[in-house]
Design an enzyme around this catalytic site. Structure first.
Site, PDB file in Angstrom:
ATOM      1  N   ASP A   1       0.674  -1.216  -0.028  1.00 24.49           N
ATOM      2  CA  ASP A   1       0.070  -0.058  -0.091  1.00 24.49           C
ATOM      3  C   ASP A   1       0.836   1.240   0.003  1.00 24.49           C
ATOM      4  O   ASP A   1       0.412   2.357  -0.472  1.00 24.49           O
ATOM      5  CB  ASP A   1      -0.952  -0.080   1.139  1.00 24.49           C
ATOM      6  CG  ASP A   1      -2.045  -0.819   1.210  1.00 24.49           C
ATOM      7  OD1 ASP A   1      -2.422  -1.574   0.077  1.00 24.49           O
ATOM      8  OD2 ASP A   1      -2.747  -1.463   2.152  1.00 24.49           O
ATOM      9  N   GLU A   2       2.069   1.092   0.574  1.00 26.03           N
ATOM     10  CA  GLU A   2       2.912   2.295   0.454  1.00 26.03           C
ATOM     11  C   GLU A   2       4.161   2.205  -0.512  1.00 26.03           C
ATOM     12  O   GLU A   2       5.192   2.506  -0.238  1.00 26.03           O
ATOM     13  CB  GLU A   2       3.385   2.515   2.093  1.00 26.03           C
ATOM     14  CG  GLU A   2       2.185   2.686   2.901  1.00 26.03           C
ATOM     15  CD  GLU A   2       2.794   2.538   4.508  1.00 26.03           C
ATOM     16  OE1 GLU A   2       4.132   2.830   4.769  1.00 26.03           O
ATOM     17  OE2 GLU A   2       2.018   2.745   5.380  1.00 26.03           O
ATOM     18  N   SER A   3       3.849   1.297  -1.514  1.00 29.11           N
ATOM     19  CA  SER A   3       4.853   1.139  -2.604  1.00 29.11           C
ATOM     20  C   SER A   3       6.143   0.601  -2.141  1.00 29.11           C
ATOM     21  O   SER A   3       7.211   0.648  -2.823  1.00 29.11           O
ATOM     22  CB  SER A   3       5.161   2.482  -3.317  1.00 29.11           C
ATOM     23  OG  SER A   3       4.025   3.075  -3.807  1.00 29.11           O
TER      24      SER A   3
END
Length: 353
Positions: free
Chosen positions: A288-290
């Site tokens: 979700d935060e790459s």
């Protein structure tokens, strides 16, 4: 002679515009057409085979790949793939099969061994041990190989650095064989072979003494460790792209071993899997935060452990990671591999053709 007889004889004379005469005239387009020499024909065939190889494998082959093939063609024109079998105990396989004109049904699985992750592409195998193979290691299919690795899949998933390029590898094998033999005639042959390899490398601009330059460069770029010992290489910008696992490799292996021991008892296996499920949840947060490298590392560990009970988890983590990292070829490789991954005798090779 009468005027009428002269006219009759004239009519019997062949005309220069007759069809028979036209058929005997050479075609000037063929006469003056450029003649293709044997070397030009060979070059054309080579270019087509190399292009076919790169198309079927979905990646560009490095210069040392072509240079080794030319060397082996010179050593044994009738069967280049076996040119080093007697002297060095290795056989050219994988993409070299396409250069030899062989049909490869599925390049994604061709000479793919049980523990081979998608980054590994086999090019040489031992002639005496079906489990030992040498492979290009590519973190990204769109970039050149970092180096070559060796693996004995009978002993596990560990990948050992072998050389920076194929010419350096076979040159090192020749020097090793030279050091191990006491036979004078064999020593002379190996010495001569080592010299021809070095000469071929020099002609192709390939070094045979790289001093682990590729390994050193990759170590500076790699993250984590993974069970095969090489870690992962992913793009990281402003600390975004990778985050560390919450457990050490040693702890993860203990947790996975515990799950594998209860693979035949569903309830016990699910209970043992709980701590690992937590690690999978951490990957979801990371995605979700790459921080896609975390999922790649954990997914590879599930795959490299080797227990079939982890195939499903690896099959969920790895395709997602590879697609996020813009390496879709590797997503297809892992899906194809897990779809038919089995332990058999020889337990290593999935598809020979």
């Amino acid at each position: 002679m009468s005027t009428q007889e002269c006219a009759s004889r004239k009519r019997k004379l062949p005309s220069c515009s007759s069809s028979k005469h036209q058929e005997q005239q050479p075609d000037m387009r063929k006469v003056f057409a450029p003649v293709q020499s044997k070397s030009q024909s060979h070059s054309s065939d080579w270019t087509k085979l190399l292009a076919k190889c790169e198309t079927e494998y979905g990646m560009k082959m490095p210069d040392d790949f072509a240079q080794l093939w030319r060397l082996c063609q010179h050593e044994q024109p009738q069967n280049p793939r076996a040119a080093l079998k007697e002297s060095l105990g290795v056989v050219l396989v994988g993409p070299f099969d396409i250069l030899a004109g062989a049909s490869v049904s599925n390049p994604l699985l061709h000479y793919r061994y049980y523990y081979d992750p998608p980054e590994v592409w086999t090019v040489l195998v031992s002639a005496s041990d079906a489990n030992v193979h040498y492979s290009y290691f590519r973190d990204d299919p769109g970039r050149p190989p970092a180096f070559l690795v060796s693996n004995d899949c009978a002993k596990g998933c560990v990948l050992k650095y072998a050389a920076d390029n194929l010419l350096e590898l076979v040159h090192a094998l020749a020097l090793q064989a030279l050091a191990e033999t006491t036979d004078h005639i064999r020593q002379q042959r190996l010495q001569s072979l080592a010299q021809r390899i070095a000469q071929s490398a020099a002609e192709g601009g390939v070094r045979v003494e790289c001093r682990k330059a590729g390994l050193k460069a990759r170590k500076r770029a790699s993250r984590g460790s993974t069970f095969h010992g090489l870690g992962v290489v992913v793009p990281v910008e402003n600390d975004v792209g990778y985050r560390d696992q919450h457990e050490t490799d040693a702890k993860l292996k203990l947790l996975m071993d515990n799950v594998a021991r209860h693979a035949d008892h569903r309830e016990k296996m699910l209970a043992a899997f709980a701590p690992l499920h937590e690690q999978v949840t951490f990957v979801q947060f990371a995605n979700d935060e790459s921080d896609f490298g975390m999922g790649l590392e954990l997914g590879l560990d599930f795959f490299l452990h080797g227990a079939p009970c982890f195939h499903k988890t690896a099959g969920k983590l790895l395709p997602v990671a590879y697609n996020f990292l813009h390496r879709p070829l590797y997503a297809r490789v892992i899906e194809a591999h897990l779809g038919c991954r089995q332990r058999r005798d020889p337990k290593s090779i999935l598809h020979l053709r």
